[in-house]
Design a protein around this motif. Structure first.
Motif, short mmCIF file in Angstrom:
data_model
loop_
_atom_site.label_atom_id
_atom_site.label_comp_id
_atom_site.label_asym_id
_atom_site.label_seq_id
_atom_site.Cartn_x
_atom_site.Cartn_y
_atom_site.Cartn_z
N GLY A 187 2.72 -7.01 -3.27
CA GLY A 187 3.25 -6.10 -2.26
C GLY A 187 3.36 -4.68 -2.78
O GLY A 187 3.08 -3.71 -2.05
N SER A 188 3.74 -4.53 -4.05
CA SER A 188 3.83 -3.19 -4.64
C SER A 188 2.43 -2.61 -4.87
O SER A 188 2.19 -1.42 -4.64
N VAL A 189 1.50 -3.46 -5.32
CA VAL A 189 0.14 -2.99 -5.55
C VAL A 189 -0.46 -2.47 -4.23
O VAL A 189 -1.07 -1.39 -4.18
N GLU A 190 -0.25 -3.22 -3.16
CA GLU A 190 -0.77 -2.80 -1.86
C GLU A 190 -0.11 -1.50 -1.39
O GLU A 190 -0.79 -0.59 -0.86
N TYR A 191 1.20 -1.37 -1.60
CA TYR A 191 1.91 -0.17 -1.18
C TYR A 191 1.38 1.06 -1.94
O TYR A 191 1.18 2.13 -1.36
N ARG A 192 1.17 0.90 -3.23
CA ARG A 192 0.68 2.03 -4.02
C ARG A 192 -0.72 2.44 -3.55
O ARG A 192 -1.04 3.64 -3.49
N GLU A 193 -1.54 1.46 -3.24
CA GLU A 193 -2.89 1.78 -2.76
C GLU A 193 -2.86 2.58 -1.47
O GLU A 193 -3.71 3.43 -1.22
N GLU A 194 -1.84 2.32 -0.64
CA GLU A 194 -1.74 2.99 0.66
C GLU A 194 -0.96 4.29 0.59
O GLU A 194 -0.94 5.05 1.57
N HIS A 195 -0.29 4.58 -0.56
CA HIS A 195 0.57 5.75 -0.66
C HIS A 195 0.29 6.57 -1.92
O HIS A 195 1.20 7.08 -2.57
N GLY A 196 -0.98 6.67 -2.24
CA GLY A 196 -1.38 7.56 -3.33
C GLY A 196 -0.84 7.16 -4.69
O GLY A 196 -0.60 8.03 -5.54
#
Length: 713
Positions: free
Chosen positions: A332-341
């Motif tokens: 979930g954190s990996v996906e969030y980082r991918e979507e938020h720079g």
């Protein structure tokens, strides 16, 4: 330390300490040995809820008892031979305590009552009157003489000074009686004063309704060489008032020396940490992005904790002194980082505050790991092969989800206990009606990944069972929904589920016999604080008071936005602190320790049922024989020693815990203050005076058939 296997019981004790055995003058000459008292309770039941409740308390603690049902024609006769015999040349009392439905459940002049009276006098055996009419034969005046007889729903009783100094010292003082329904009588009591001149000690009393003064609800009556614990209110095993007093009742009857243990547990798992949860749509009455909405319906609007939410959780945990278990999905954190720079302040704060929490592997991406889901219809169904057999998620994917989350945690520096796992939605385990069997790839994956403890949903899979290398740990769902971060969403979905179609709801509660409909939809303005929070607090606290160690679970969405999970958690912690003394804290265990507790309880109860455990007390020594692979569970006075070491851990004014036996399967415990070994002369039996049966006491509907908490899940 090497445990001695030598049994010293045959040489110990001048008195049955605390069991009240009358002692004749000691002599050094040959004479009858100090009696042996077996650590087993005799429960005589009339089929009523009071004796059933006491038996349930003994069951829950793992304390052995023999049940004699007076309603059965084939029951044993309670006579001298049933109650006592000899073990070698030593007299043996077969029961350390007697529980009766009331103070005199037999016909006047009964030989069985006479045998019980003689037995209690001879061996100093205490008697519990589970629910009896207040009358002079029980040490109390009839209620018509300045007392009260009637409903006591909502009564606030108090533990007296003698009760605090005695068997109920683990309570802070107040014993509130439940009042769950305004239309059902839930409790009934006889409040009365001790008879003039009676040797009676009130332990729990309450104000007399409508008049000055107080009346006894629980007290000790000493007479004719006997001790009785007199209880004058009706109850069942689920009611809060009984649950609060149950430990003290058992402590009193066993003199705090018994097999079995009892503690109050509370653990809370927070699922989906680092991930986001889909949100309930109040217009569509489903959750876009999840399987209860058909594909393409609505627009997903996920809920995820912010950095501020994490700071609040950290502060709350430290101020409360209560550790939350974070079941996390690193993907979930990996996906969030991918979507938020590349930025994820929520994850950064959680990692920085990692020592404030415990951490559980919840798989990397939170996929469904059971059958492959066909979500083209609502409800979803399992996809099948052309031959009609179920298509399951493969072992490779299960392995990847477990291992990838471990690797992510290691890189992040999370203190992960690698043997614990909760799969997303408890998937992989059987789920009715769609998937009646476990995913066959789950067990080998758990074994290969070294998983010892696997989370399960208590509402679907309550018993502990083995899946590969893992034992399941059932978790209680808190009825605060995963797809709600705000009060309005929670109340709207609650109304949808628990109201009838005629009231605008789903009608689910009309179709499922285990679900109770609301009488009317909850008011959006006050429904959450006025109904849901008190109900969920009461349900969770009920698990705590029953000594249930299984954890509760909520979701990270409930700690986000309006943080709707905290009122229930605060309610449980605050209420518990109000009810219990400081020496009886909530026990907050990690998942593996909870699993081990459930495992050890099962092994202990299996051994008791198989008859492979024996225990007795002679003077100041307790001797237990048990299978060598089953830890002995016991509760004893503080200061009891196992060889040279203290036994157990302090809790509720006692010491309790588990200990292994020696190579011969024996365990010997020395009680504090044990005297030097001597012998006693025999105690003469005293004929019993005829006792009239106790009048029938009312049992209200809310006791005979418990008033439900509300919605059932």
């Amino acid at each position: 330390m090497k445990r001695t296997s030598r049994t010293t019981a045959l040489a110990m004790g001048a008195l049955l300490l605390g069991l009240g055995c009358p002692a004749a003058p000691a002599t050094a000459a040959a004479g009858p040995a100090v009696p042996r008292v077996d650590l087993r309770v005799l429960v005589v039941t009339d089929g009523g809820p009071a004796t059933t409740a006491v038996a349930a308390e003994l069951d829950g603690a793992g304390t052995p008892y023999t049940l004699v049902d007076l309603t059965r024609a084939d029951r044993p006769v309670i006579d001298a031979e049933f109650l006592a015999d000899t073990a070698g040349d030593r007299p043996r009392a077969r029961f350390q305590a007697v529980v009766l439905p009331d103070d005199a459940p037999f016909a006047a002049g009964s030989g069985e009552m006479a045998a019980l009276v003689s037995y209690e006098r001879t061996y100093g055996i205490p008697q519990v009157d589970a629910y009896t009419y207040a009358r002079p034969e029980a040490g109390l005046a009839h209620p018509v003489h300045g007392g009260y007889a009637g409903p006591v729903d909502g009564l606030r009783a108090e533990v007296t000074a003698a009760g605090k100094a005695g068997p109920f010292g683990y309570l802070d003082g107040t014993v509130p009686f439940e009042d769950n329904s305004p239309t059902v009588s839930e409790s009934y009591a006889f409040l009365s004063r001790p008879v003039a001149g009676a040797d009676f000690t009130p332990y729990v009393d309450a104000p007399l309704p409508g008049r000055p003064g107080r009346g006894v609800l629980v007290g000790e009556y000493r007479h004719d060489g006997r001790r009785e614990l007199v209880v004058t209110f009706a109850y069942n095993q689920h009611q809060q008032q009984f649950r609060l007093l149950a430990r003290g009742i058992v402590d009193w009857m066993t003199d705090r020396t018994r097999l079995g243990t009892s503690r109050n547990y509370f653990a809370v798992h927070v699922d989906d940490v680092f991930a986001a949860d889909d949100r309930w749509d109040t217009a569509l009455n489903c959750t876009p992005g999840d399987v209860d909405c058909t594909p393409g319906t609505g627009t997903p609007n996920p809920i995820r904790m912010t950095e501020a939410d994490v700071r609040y959780a950290t502060s709350w945990s430290r101020e409360r002194g209560f550790t939350l278990d974070m079941a996390f999905n690193g993907g979930g954190s990996v996906e969030y980082r991918e979507e938020h720079g590349g930025a994820d302040p929520t994850a950064d704060r959680l990692v920085a505050d990692r020592d404030a929490f415990r951490w559980i592997n919840h798989t990397y991406d939170h996929p469904y790991l059971g059958c492959e889901q066909d979500v083209s219809t609502v409800p979803w169904k399992c996809a099948t092969h052309p031959d009609g057999t179920t298509r399951y998620v493969g072992r490779d994917e299960i392995d990847r989800q477990i291992a990838a989350n471990r690797s992510w945690a290691e890189r992040a520096g999370l203190p992960l206990r690698t043997g614990e796992l909760v799969t997303g939605e408890h998937s992989g385990l059987r789920l009715l009606p769609q998937q009646p069997e476990d995913n066959p790839h789950l067990a080998p994956s758990l074994t290969g990944q070294g998983i010892a403890w696997l989370g399960a949903d208590n509402s679907r899979d309550p018993g502990q069972r083995r899946v590969g290398s893992a034992l399941t740990v059932a978790r209680h769902p808190v009825n605060i929904f995963y797809n709600a971060g705000r009060v309005a969403e929670q109340v709207d979905e609650y109304n949808w589920i628990y109201t009838s179609r005629a009231q605008g709801g789903s009608g689910l509660c009309e179709e499922l016999a285990t679900t109770t409909c609301l009488d009317a939809p909850l008011d959006p303005a006050i429904g959450y604080t006025g109904h849901i929070v008190p109900l969920e607090t009461r349900v969770a606290l009920g698990h705590v008071l029953a000594g249930d160690p299984r954890p509760h679970f909520i979701h990270q969405s409930n700690l986000a936005e309006e943080r709707i999970g905290y009122p229930v958690l605060d309610g449980v912690l605050t209420r518990y602190a109000e009810l219990f003394a400081a020496d009886t804290p909530l026990v907050n265990l990690p998942m593996g320790a909870i699993g081990a507790e459930l495992r050890d309880r099962t092994a202990w109860r299996d051994a008791l049922r198989a008859g492979t455990v024996t225990a007795y007390r002679i003077g100041g020594t307790v001797t237990v024989a048990a299978p060598v692979d089953v830890p002995v569970a016991a509760t004893v006075p503080a200061g009891t020693r196992d060889g040279d070491a203290p036994f157990g851990e302090p809790y509720a004014g006692t010491a309790s815990g588990r200990a292994g036996t020696g190579p011969d399967g024996a365990l010997s415990l020395t009680l504090p203050g044990s005297p030097a070994p001597v012998t006693t002369a025999p105690v003469a039996a005293v004929p019993a005076a005829p006792v009239a049966p106790a009048p029938a006491a009312p049992v209200p509907a809310g006791v005979a058939r418990p008033v439900p908490y509300g919605t059932e899940r």
